[in-house]
Structure formats: C-alpha cells, structure tokens
Write a protein that holds these residues in place. Structure first.
Motif, PDB file in Angstrom:
ATOM      1  N   ASP A 151       0.827  -1.218   0.000  1.00 19.18           N
ATOM      2  CA  ASP A 151       0.000   0.000   0.000  1.00 19.18           C
ATOM      3  C   ASP A 151       0.857   1.263   0.000  1.00 19.18           C
ATOM      4  OD1 ASP A 151      -2.523  -1.203  -0.135  1.00 19.18           O
ATOM      5  OD2 ASP A 151      -2.477  -1.663   2.003  1.00 19.18           O
ATOM      6  N   ALA A 152       1.819   1.294  -0.911  1.00 17.59           N
ATOM      7  CA  ALA A 152       2.728   2.436  -1.010  1.00 17.59           C
ATOM      8  C   ALA A 152       2.083   3.566  -1.808  1.00 17.59           C
ATOM      9  CB  ALA A 152       4.037   2.009  -1.660  1.00 17.59           C
ATOM     10  N   LYS A 153       2.198   4.782  -1.277  1.00 22.54           N
ATOM     11  CA  LYS A 153       1.642   5.974  -1.918  1.00 22.54           C
ATOM     12  C   LYS A 153       2.685   7.081  -1.895  1.00 22.54           C
ATOM     13  CE  LYS A 153      -1.831   5.234   0.965  1.00 22.54           C
ATOM     14  NZ  LYS A 153      -2.975   5.477   1.857  1.00 22.54           N
ATOM     15  N   ALA A 154       2.583   7.990  -2.842  1.00 22.00           N
ATOM     16  CA  ALA A 154       3.472   9.151  -2.882  1.00 22.00           C
ATOM     17  C   ALA A 154       2.637  10.414  -2.873  1.00 22.00           C
ATOM     18  CB  ALA A 154       4.360   9.116  -4.123  1.00 22.00           C
ATOM     19  N   GLN A 155       3.174  11.441  -2.232  1.00 19.47           N
ATOM     20  CA  GLN A 155       2.528  12.750  -2.253  1.00 19.47           C
ATOM     21  C   GLN A 155       3.597  13.812  -2.496  1.00 19.47           C
ATOM     22  OE1 GLN A 155       0.577  14.973   1.303  1.00 19.47           O
ATOM     23  NE2 GLN A 155      -1.156  14.169   0.112  1.00 19.47           N
ATOM     24  N   VAL A 156       3.330  14.668  -3.469  1.00 21.60           N
ATOM     25  CA  VAL A 156       4.258  15.751  -3.807  1.00 21.60           C
ATOM     26  C   VAL A 156       3.580  17.070  -3.462  1.00 21.60           C
ATOM     27  CG1 VAL A 156       5.650  16.824  -5.600  1.00 21.60           C
ATOM     28  CG2 VAL A 156       5.228  14.348  -5.667  1.00 21.60           C
ATOM     29  N   ALA A 157       4.273  17.883  -2.645  1.00 25.35           N
ATOM     30  CA  ALA A 157       3.772  19.204  -2.248  1.00 25.35           C
ATOM     31  C   ALA A 157       4.601  20.261  -2.957  1.00 25.35           C
ATOM     32  CB  ALA A 157       3.862  19.373  -0.738  1.00 25.35           C
ATOM     33  N   PHE A 158       3.982  21.016  -3.860  1.00 22.18           N
ATOM     34  CA  PHE A 158       4.665  22.073  -4.585  1.00 22.18           C
ATOM     35  C   PHE A 158       4.553  23.387  -3.815  1.00 22.18           C
ATOM     36  CE2 PHE A 158       3.860  18.904  -7.807  1.00 22.18           C
ATOM     37  CZ  PHE A 158       5.040  18.914  -8.547  1.00 22.18           C
ATOM     38  N   ASP A 159       5.590  24.194  -3.914  1.00 23.51           N
ATOM     39  CA  ASP A 159       5.624  25.468  -3.195  1.00 23.51           C
ATOM     40  C   ASP A 159       4.920  26.540  -4.024  1.00 23.51           C
ATOM     41  OD1 ASP A 159       6.310  27.883  -1.937  1.00 23.51           O
ATOM     42  OD2 ASP A 159       8.184  27.025  -1.187  1.00 23.51           O
ATOM     43  N   PRO A 160       3.850  27.121  -3.519  1.00 20.06           N
ATOM     44  CA  PRO A 160       3.109  28.113  -4.299  1.00 20.06           C
ATOM     45  C   PRO A 160       3.921  29.370  -4.616  1.00 20.06           C
ATOM     46  CG  PRO A 160       1.809  27.315  -2.436  1.00 20.06           C
ATOM     47  CD  PRO A 160       3.196  26.837  -2.226  1.00 20.06           C
ATOM     48  N   ALA A 161       4.993  29.626  -3.861  1.00 22.89           N
ATOM     49  CA  ALA A 161       5.798  30.813  -4.118  1.00 22.89           C
ATOM     50  C   ALA A 161       6.625  30.670  -5.389  1.00 22.89           C
ATOM     51  CB  ALA A 161       6.712  31.098  -2.936  1.00 22.89           C
ATOM     52  N   THR A 162       6.922  29.436  -5.790  1.00 24.89           N
ATOM     53  CA  THR A 162       7.766  29.212  -6.969  1.00 24.89           C
ATOM     54  C   THR A 162       7.032  28.519  -8.108  1.00 24.89           C
ATOM     55  OG1 THR A 162       8.549  27.159  -5.952  1.00 24.89           O
ATOM     56  CG2 THR A 162       9.914  29.119  -5.652  1.00 24.89           C
ATOM     57  N   VAL A 163       5.899  27.875  -7.815  1.00 24.58           N
ATOM     58  CA  VAL A 163       5.172  27.087  -8.817  1.00 24.58           C
ATOM     59  C   VAL A 163       3.823  27.730  -9.106  1.00 24.58           C
ATOM     60  CG1 VAL A 163       4.096  24.857  -9.314  1.00 24.58           C
ATOM     61  CG2 VAL A 163       6.324  24.941  -8.169  1.00 24.58           C
ATOM     62  N   ALA A 164       3.581  28.004 -10.390  1.00 23.01           N
ATOM     63  CA  ALA A 164       2.288  28.559 -10.800  1.00 23.01           C
ATOM     64  C   ALA A 164       1.276  27.453 -11.060  1.00 23.01           C
ATOM     65  CB  ALA A 164       2.460  29.417 -12.050  1.00 23.01           C
ATOM     66  N   SER A 165       1.714  26.354 -11.659  1.00 28.18           N
ATOM     67  CA  SER A 165       0.825  25.231 -11.965  1.00 28.18           C
ATOM     68  C   SER A 165       1.662  23.999 -12.239  1.00 28.18           C
ATOM     69  CB  SER A 165      -0.062  25.554 -13.182  1.00 28.18           C
ATOM     70  OG  SER A 165       0.745  25.838 -14.312  1.00 28.18           O
ATOM     71  N   PHE A 166       1.023  22.843 -12.205  1.00 27.46           N
ATOM     72  CA  PHE A 166       1.738  21.588 -12.469  1.00 27.46           C
ATOM     73  C   PHE A 166       0.747  20.538 -12.940  1.00 27.46           C
ATOM     74  CE2 PHE A 166       0.340  21.376  -8.079  1.00 27.46           C
ATOM     75  CZ  PHE A 166      -0.185  20.101  -7.966  1.00 27.46           C
ATOM     76  N   ARG A 167       1.283  19.493 -13.526  1.00 29.73           N
ATOM     77  CA  ARG A 167       0.439  18.366 -13.947  1.00 29.73           C
ATOM     78  C   ARG A 167       1.226  17.068 -13.831  1.00 29.73           C
ATOM     79  NH1 ARG A 167      -0.752  16.079 -19.263  1.00 29.73           N
ATOM     80  NH2 ARG A 167       0.248  17.857 -20.270  1.00 29.73           N
ATOM     81  N   LEU A 168       0.672  16.096 -13.146  1.00 25.58           N
ATOM     82  CA  LEU A 168       1.260  14.765 -13.085  1.00 25.58           C
ATOM     83  C   LEU A 168       1.069  14.082 -14.426  1.00 25.58           C
ATOM     84  CD1 LEU A 168       2.476  12.336 -11.556  1.00 25.58           C
ATOM     85  CD2 LEU A 168       0.174  11.830 -10.694  1.00 25.58           C
TER      86      LEU A 168
END
Length: 502
Positions: free
Chosen positions: A343-360
């Motif tokens: 039951d392995a899961k990953a979570q990525v937290a992007f920093d709103p100060a440097t990232v405008a948007s993202f897509r997996l």
C-alpha cells in the motif's frame, strides 16, 4: 499555539472564498482542475492560484501551509504493460489505441540509477530540468527499493498459483505456446522449496495441479504445463476465482503467496467486469495478502481489463511477446516474488511561491485523494525488491522563481508487520536544460514525450515536446551514451511510429 490556529483559520477562509468564486476545487484524484497544464502557448493555459497565506520570519524564511491546489497524491505503480503492448502493435504496422497509452508505464519500462536503501522501504530522489518552453520544466520523482538478491536463496520461498488462459484465442502463435515455453524454463530456475499450483480456464476453470513443492516433482509440473491445449471461450472470472481458491488452499506461512494470471484478457464468458471479479476474491486478497501478477499476451489484448484487475488486485501487469518472454518469466517474475512494501503511496507538495501550476504525467488510474495519503486503509501499490518507480510532472514556474520548489514523500507499510513508514526529499529551483540532464532522466523524458505523441491529444500535449523524428534521434544518442539495448529498442519503436505517421 493560538497564533498558529489563527493563521490556519485565515488560510481556510481564504481558500473557501476562492472556491466560491471559481466554482471548482481540488478533486479526489489528487490533482485539481487548476493543475491541468495545457500546451500551446508559453503562458499557463489556466489561471494560477493566488499566492498563499504565510508567515515571514525574521531570518527571511516562510512557513506555508500548502493548499490542496498544490498537492498531488498517487498510488505507486510498477506496471509496464502499456509500453510492451504499444511496441507490439507498432511492430505489426498499426497505431496503438490512445486509451491503451499510459505514460507512466512507458517511463517505468526503463532502468534507473537511483540510490537504493539497505533495507525495506524506499529512497526518494527529486530532480528537474527546464524544457524548451519558457518557465516550463519537467520534475522527476524517483523511488527505489533495495536491490533484488543475486542469490535466490536469499529470499523467502514462493507459493505461486499460475492461472493460465487456454481459450480458443490462445491458440494463436505467441500466446499459449509462449507461456508454456516460458513456464518450463522458469520452473527450472525456481528453488526446491518453492511451490507451484496450476489452474486453467476456458469456458470453465479447472485445477490441474494443487500446490506442489518443486523439489522431487519438477517432472510432474513440467508434464502438467506441456499438457495444456487451447479449447473454448474465455471465462476469465472463473479462472481468477478458482486460482485464488487454489492459492488459499495451498497457502504457505512464511512464503510469498502470489497468483500469476497469464491471458490475452479477451473475456467473453461468465463474469467480465473487473470489479465484480475482484469482489469475489476480496477475502483471499485482504486476509491472506495474496497478490496478483498479470502477464498479457497476444496481438489482440484486453488491456483495460488486465490493468483494472492488477491495479485493484494489489499487483501489477506486464505484456510479453516472443523477444522479451524469457526476461519477464525468468528475471522479472522471480524478482516480483518478494515484497518490500505494501500500500505504497506518494505525495508531492509544490511550493506556491515558486510554482504557478503543475500536472502529473500519467497515473490517471492511480490518483488518490490528498486527505487519504496517511489513511492506511486506502489501497496503495505493492512493490518488490529491485523496483524503481518514476513520476514526471510538467511544472510551470513563476517568473524569476528561486528557492524551494517541491517536497516528495513516500508512505508505505511493512509487508509483514503492516507498520507505516515514510521518507521524503526536497527540490530547489534549477537552471539546467533537459538536454543537459542525467542521461536516465533524458530517457524518461523521451519515453514520456513518446507516450504523449501516441495519445495525440492536441489540446493537452506536454510542454516542449519534440517531433517523432527528433525524439528518435534523441533516443539513438542516448542509446549510444548509455549502451542500453532497451533504449536502442525505444529509438527503433519511435521510428516505426514516425513511419506510420508519414
């Protein structure tokens, strides 16, 4: 404490107001609609979320509570069937259906050079490189388990129940005959204290061989494999159900108990819905921890059914044709006998100060609600020794961004004790271009861009994607640099796709 509580309340009110104004929020897939980056122009194709609330400290650092718009959560997946089937389809002179293209399975088909842990669990590697599009980058999250043992004696014994499709469609060369040859070779390499059971299915399912130790019984097992002949229709549901029943009957404590399904997955008899099939074997899966390994074969292949069974059956899938069957059965299958994480899961937290948007990129069927990351009742992925898992993100950074970019965390349960564990790594902003990146990172990018081209979604292509001709040349140079035959094969496959597109 009161100051912290006040700041959290203010942030919640700000987010709630944003949701009311925009009419949308983070979905339960882990990526909100605000994260659906689109190609086309150099500007983001959707409004970037507002700058977050945060507290400025005297040393210049910020303490930020990340909003759901900046979180991405998914279950780990080591499937590679999509890439294998695409290769087979292109070699036959046909375009693969876009619905069968899963970019993460293209990327995970190639060897990585991540640092590995000494024991169970994962190392986390996060790096990035800029694409040819202004302010657009690819960010790579790499997870690796400990190396697979060189000596088979170093692993726990295995109890493998093979569920083999002997329906009429399996008579095509490269299906049942391929499975028989591969199984025969594999059983020679298993240990004497390993066990094998054999179940077949066509219109009905039949237990051909109960759980049998290899030691002193190899001839009996080989005769059972050689006796298989194709017959009638494909009642895959009955095969899986009987396979799990047989696995429970032959359950061995202290061993790795696994069902191995070998089929073209063209179910046309009995229960054909994946969820209904999985419901019938739910007790065997959850109470006894019996995992599923799906091996797909055939030019016509029920990709969607096999993928669903593996994803929800605590396992994974590969696709084999004649040129890679021995690798799958004699290298990958023994590698997948053991488990290092459940039951392995990953979570990525992007920093709103440097990232405008993202897509997996990919993992469409493996998204997990952000709030479920630390809920160990929520299903994740099962991973064994020697595995790597790679996730790529298309990231649009803010102009002049500098500093912390993202933090990636993996959470898993010990396969024996079910105790939860976590590991994390962070990434700062970077300046290097993709063509200057680590060669293995470049291979991942080429594989993802290739999958993106085969999907052919003009409204949602990846930023900076080269043409198929440019991708083939890029892959050829990487094959020379890495001296990796799999990368050379990728270059050849891209050229086949380009020729079909001309």
């Amino acid at each position: 404490m009161e100051r912290q509580r006040t700041r959290q309340v203010m942030l919640a009110l700000t987010l709630a107001g944003g949701l009311l104004l925009t009419g949308c929020g983070a979905g339960d897939s882990g990526d909100s609609s605000a994260n659906k980056a689109r190609g086309g122009s150099n500007a983001p194709a959707f409004p970037a979320p507002d700058q977050p609330q945060g507290e400025q400290h005297s040393d210049g650092s910020r303490e930020v509570t990340p909003s759901p718009d900046y979180l991405s959560t998914f279950a780990l997946d080591v499937d590679t069937a999509s890439y294998g089937y695409a290769r087979r389809t292109l070699a036959d002179g046909q375009h693969p259906a876009p619905s069968t293209i899963r970019p993460e399975e293209f990327v995970n088909s190639f060897r990585q050079d991540y640092k590995r842990p000494d024991g169970n669990g994962f190392t986390v590697t996060v790096d990035g490189a800029r694409t040819d599009r202004d302010d657009w980058s690819l960010v790579r999250v790499g997870l690796a388990t400990r190396s697979a043992p060189d000596n088979a004696d170093d692993r726990a014994p295995a109890a493998l129940t093979f569920v083999i499709d002997i329906s009429g469609s399996m008579s095509e060369p490269g299906r049942l005959d391929l499975a028989q040859r591969s199984l025969d070779t594999m059983t020679k390499r298993l240990r004497d204290d390993d066990s094998v059971a054999l179940v077949t299915f066509s219109d009905k399912a039949r237990k051909v061989l109960p759980m049998t130790r290899l030691g002193g019984h190899r001839d009996r097992i080989r005769e059972a494999i050689d006796s298989l002949e194709p017959t009638y229709s494909t009642n895959l549901g009955a095969g899986v159900e009987t396979g799990y029943k047989t696995a429970v009957e032959g359950l061995r404590k202290g061993a790795t108990n696994r069902v191995v399904l070998i089929s073209d997955a063209l179910a046309n008899d009995g229960e054909t819905d994946a969820d209904a099939i999985l419901h019938r074997i739910d007790t065997a899966r959850r109470e006894h921890g019996i995992t599923l390994f799906g091996i797909g074969v055939g030019s016509d292949y029920g990709d969607a059914l096999m993928e669903r069974l593996a994803d929800k059956g605590d396992g994974h899938t590969v696709y084999v044709s004649g040129d890679d069957a021995e690798k799958v059965f004699c290298e990958q299958l023994p590698q997948n006998i053991d488990l290092t994480a459940r039951d392995a899961k990953a979570q990525v937290a992007f920093d709103p100060a440097t990232v405008a948007s993202f897509r997996l990129i990919g993992y469409d069927d493996r998204r997990v609600a952000d709030d479920d990351f630390r809920d160990d009742r929520v299903d994740g992925g099962e991973v064994g020794p020697g595995h790597t898992v790679t996730a790529l993100y298309a990231v649009h950074t803010r102009p002049g961004a500098d500093g912390h970019l993202a933090t990636a965390t993996v959470r898993w349960q010990d396969p024996k004790t079910r105790a939860p564990h976590e590991n994390s790594a962070a990434l700062e902003t970077f300046d290097g271009s993709l063509r200057e990146a680590n060669p293995r990172f470049q291979v991942d990018a080429v594989a993802a861009y290739f999958a993106d081209a085969l999907r052919d979604d003009a409204d949602n292509h990846l930023p900076g994607r080269p043409s198929l001709s440019e991708l083939a040349d890029w892959a050829e140079k990487l094959a020379d640099r890495t001296e990796d035959s799999a990368v050379r094969q990728l270059a050849d496959t891209i050229r086949q796709a380009r020729q079909l597109s001309d």
